[in-house]
Design an enzyme around this catalytic site. Structure first.
Site, PDB file in Angstrom:
ATOM      1  N   ALA A  26     -39.951 -45.041  -0.232  1.00 35.81           N
ATOM      2  CA  ALA A  26     -41.248 -45.576   0.179  1.00 35.81           C
ATOM      3  C   ALA A  26     -41.203 -47.094   0.223  1.00 35.81           C
ATOM      4  CB  ALA A  26     -42.309 -45.125  -0.820  1.00 35.81           C
ATOM      5  N   GLY A  30     -38.103 -41.630  -2.276  1.00 31.06           N
ATOM      6  CA  GLY A  30     -38.728 -40.712  -1.321  1.00 31.06           C
ATOM      7  C   GLY A  30     -37.746 -40.251  -0.255  1.00 31.06           C
ATOM      8  N   GLU A  79     -35.998 -37.437  -1.781  1.00 32.45           N
ATOM      9  CA  GLU A  79     -36.959 -36.323  -1.929  1.00 32.45           C
ATOM     10  C   GLU A  79     -37.155 -35.612  -0.593  1.00 32.45           C
ATOM     11  OE1 GLU A  79     -39.893 -38.910  -3.956  1.00 32.45           O
ATOM     12  OE2 GLU A  79     -39.992 -37.280  -5.410  1.00 32.45           O
ATOM     13  N   GLU A  92     -36.957 -44.297  -8.932  1.00 33.68           N
ATOM     14  CA  GLU A  92     -38.375 -44.567  -9.185  1.00 33.68           C
ATOM     15  C   GLU A  92     -38.641 -45.077 -10.600  1.00 33.68           C
ATOM     16  OE1 GLU A  92     -37.177 -42.047  -7.519  1.00 33.68           O
ATOM     17  OE2 GLU A  92     -38.507 -41.422  -5.892  1.00 33.68           O
TER      18      GLU A  92
END
Ligand SMILES: CCCCCCCCCCCCC/C=C/C(=O)SCCNC(=O)CCNC(=O)[C@H](O)C(C)(C)COP(=O)(O)OP(=O)(O)OC[C@H]1O[C@@H](n2cnc3c(N)ncnc32)[C@H](O)[C@@H]1OP(=O)(O)O
Length: 701
Positions: free
Chosen positions: A45, A84, A87, A107
């Site tokens: 992100a 992300g 993910e 993260e």
């Protein structure tokens, strides 16, 4: 196979949702490959998005939708798949990567957890034990390791996208149930609770008050014990708490600070983007004490040939034995097959005549350093960069004894120099942009976080340390014990309190500096005021009593003999402090942890404002990076200047004024810059640079 190109200017998330829906509806499409542009899959992100409400389709349902697709979907991973990005890849049915790709869920380093299903899918894919390691450390893994762990299905040295296309075509029509990670059980060892408890206590110990690593373990406990949907609910709850925490904001600020400091600028207008660095391939280090040895190893690890010079035979012999072993160990730790650089040892300064850059790391004594610099100026070929590892002496004075003062800069390493990330690159008024650019680039090659700072006693880090240490000593005079002070600072998040740290580095280091400054030594009167300021002779008296810290087995604490590491409180110190107070008519009072933090930390922060005001540091990010990477400031508190903003500048000013007005606590006069910032409504730390520049233009600072 149709290639849908994601339209530029559309958010990536929206682009993926649209493309997958089109692929689903299109009967010609039998399988799907998701890849990135320009050889990079996805770095995760955009962290800047976290500062406000996130727009566009949320990541969690997007990844669920991909996983639910009934045509095989593969992630073709080139470059990076982080956060992300990984993910998203975990939501795909297959993962194929280039051998140079790097994967990870970092993260936790941003104060978060993998909140788009990563905390629930990764353990289902690679098992709880391996997932705990990756998620609580946030470490990046190579494609080879990811393949071994089972994150990847295939790795190629060729084109990963082409291989992924070929692969998904070959599996089109095959059942996908076993590829949907959310539907799988989480492989756990039999003693799952004891594993989770062990990891939890390890992260609590390691993270010293950081919330995210603890939340990561909680999320993984949910993955191990709950069905996927409930695990996701837990992940969301934990993420919501972290997302809005001050710690996440601090860690995200620290991420950007680390990058901001690379974009250095000097008051002259020279900066990283208008100055040219020289690429160094041959360097020399003068002085092979602890610092010099570490610097030799740091240089050699980058592939630079190093001439390591030491004039004392005994020291040279020891360094020639110890340094190659240090190099081998560090190369092993960094997984390098062979250390790339070549080291030659010498006792003759003449042997540095052919190098491009010299780093002087002799004893911290100005007359000795001046002697070395004069010698270097006569030995080195013209144009050689001359650097000093001084921790606070005047760079300009050293430059003055050379023919090319523009080629002199400070390169202040932190012990152990081959391990610690911080490098203060100190420019004097005559240092050329080329010299600064070269030292900064060399620092980057060594994997350091280089921060360009101006020339003043102690530069940035040690200048700020002085008022911090001073307040800690005053607190002992007023009634605190070393343990009380250290406990408050360790509770705040420092790995070691100020007195344990002094014992580790050696009390004689500061003693020598104070002697050189004429603050102590023969002929100096033993009063509590020196050179017109309150002064605490306590640390000098400790040294006079032979208590130099760990190396003598006794300092502010006692140890199991010289070189001992475990600090135990020492009744001798209690009696010493009581006697001292009685001699000086001081009455011990009870001191709270809050006062300890205010007196020590606000003194340090106040000096940070003075440093910004004096333009010794270009911005608050520079100071914060120095404290996080060199002085153990807890990263989840961003750095001292960021912390000031979080506490509130008005509050800091009020407390400094309070302590300053106390007759026995001087030196805490609030800086003009702090006052001006408060008067301007306490702008956020990101606006201080602009504010300072404006104030300077209007001559308010
Ligand atoms: C009420 C609230 C409810 C809350 C509920 C919340 C639920 C919400 C769910 C949300 C789920 C989000 C899940 C996703 C999270 C994430 O993905 S977090 C991000 C994870 N990724 C990272 O941490 C990667 C960070 N980047 C790096 O490690 C490196 O930059 C790199 C990718 C390995 C590249 O390194 P290098 O080539 O050395 O370049 P750099 O100099 O580091 O970077 C170049 C420039 O790019 C900027 N940058 C890099 N990464 C990011 C990023 N992720 N976001 C923004 N910007 C990034 C970097 O700052 C550099 O910029 P400049 O300095 O301006 O050049």
């Amino acid at each position: 196979c149709t290639r849908y190109v994601l339209v530029k200017n559309t958010s990536v998330r929206q682009g993926i949702v649209d493309a997958v829906q089109r692929a689903l509806k299109d009967p010609k499409v039998t399988s799907v490959v998701i890849c990135g542009q320009n050889g990079k899959f996805c770095g995760g992100a955009d962290i800047r998005e976290f500062a406000g409400p996130m727009s566009g389709p949320p990541l969690v349902p997007m990844i669920h939708a991909i996983e639910a697709v009934d045509k095989p979907v593969a992630a073709a991973i080139e470059g990076v798949a982080l956060g992300g990005g990984l993910e998203l890849a975990l939501g795909c049915h297959y993962r194929i990567a280039h051998s140079k790709a790097v994967l990870g869920l970092p993260e936790v380093t941003l104060g978060l957890l993998p909140g788009a299903g990563g905390s629930q899918r990764l353990p289902r894919l690679i098992g709880l034990t391996a997932a705990l390691d990756l998620i609580t450390t946030g470490r990046h893994v190579s494609a080879a390791e990811a393949l071994k762990l089972g994150i990847l299905d295939q790795v190629t040295d060729n084109n990963a996208v082409d291989l992924a296309v070929e692969f998904v075509r070959s599996v089109a029509g095959q059942p996908l149930d076993s590829r949907r990670l959310s539907t799988l059980p989480c492989p756990c060892p039999p003693d799952v609770d004891s594993l989770l408890d062990k990891v939890m206590s390890k992260v609590r110990q390691r993270s010293r008050g950081a919330l995210a690593p603890v939340a990561c373990v909680q999320a993984l406990r949910a993955a191990a014990s709950l069905p996927y949907a409930q695990g996701m609910e837990k992940e969301r709850e934990l993420m919501a708490t972290l997302f809005n925490s001050g710690q996440a904001r601090a860690l995200q600020y620290a991420f950007f600070s680390q990058r901001v400091v690379g974009k250095w600028s000097l008051p002259s207008g020279a900066s990283w983007d208008n100055s040219t660095a020289r690429t160094i391939s041959k360097a020399a280090v003068i002085g092979l004490g602890t610092m010099g040895r570490g610097i030799v190893v740091a240089l050699a690890l980058t592939g630079i040939s190093v001439v390591a010079v030491e004039t004392q035979e005994k020291q040279l012999a020891e360094a020639s034995r110890v340094v190659p072993a240090m190099l081998q160990r560090e190369a092993g730790r960094r997984r390098l097959a062979t250390p790339p650089g070549v080291i030659s040892f010498s006792s003759n300064l003449q042997d540095v005549s052919e190098v491009e850059l010299v780093i002087e790391a002799v004893f911290e004594d100005m007359s000795l350093k001046l002697q070395v610099f004069k010698h270097l100026a006569s030995v080195c070929r013209p144009g050689t960069l001359l650097c000093s590892n001084t921790s606070g002496l005047d760079i300009d004075q050293l430059a003055a004894v050379t023919q090319s003062p523009g080629l002199v800069v400070g390169m202040h390493f932190f012990a152990p120099a081959h391990v610690m990330k911080l490098l203060e690159v100190v420019y004097g008024p005559r240092s050329s942009p080329e010299a600064v650019a070269t030292a900064m680039q060399l620092g980057k090659r060594m994997g350091k976080v280089g921060v360009a700072v101006g020339n003043c006693p102690g530069f940035v880090g040690n200048r700020m340390l002085k008022p911090y240490l001073e307040q800690a000593n005053f607190l002992l005079e007023e009634g605190a014990t070393p343990q009380q002070v250290d406990e408050a600072l360790e509770e705040f998040g420092f790995p070691m309190g100020v007195f344990r740290m002094s014992d580790l580095s050696g009390l004689d280091v500061g003693w020598r500096i104070r002697k050189e400054a004429g603050l102590t030594g023969p002929g100096v009167e033993s009063t509590r005021t020196r050179q017109g300021r309150r002064y605490s002779p306590l640390p000098d008296q400790m040294c006079e009593a032979g208590r130099l810290g760990q190396k003598t087995g006794k300092g502010w604490y006692q140890y199991d003999g010289p070189g001992g590491r475990v600090a135990r409180s020492d009744p001798w110190v209690d009696i010493f402090l009581e006697t001292y107070r009685a001699e000086h008519g001081l009455v011990a009072r009870s001191i709270t942890p809050e006062e300890i933090l205010e007196r020590c930390l606000y003194a340090l922060i106040n000096e940070g404002f003075n440093i910004l005001q004096d333009a010794v540091a270009a911005g608050p990010e520079d100071i914060d990076a120095i404290y996080v990477f060199g002085y153990g400031w807890p990263r989840h508190r961003g750095g001292p200047m960021f912390h000031a903003g979080q506490v509130g500048l008005g509050r800091i000013l009020e407390r400094l004024n309070h302590h300053h007005s106390h007759p026995d606590v001087p030196h805490l006069k609030p800086s003009t810059l702090l006052r001006r910032l408060v008067a301007a409504g306490s702008p956020p730390v990101q606006k201080w640079r602009e504010f300072i520049n404006k104030e300077r233009v209007h001559s308010q600072l």
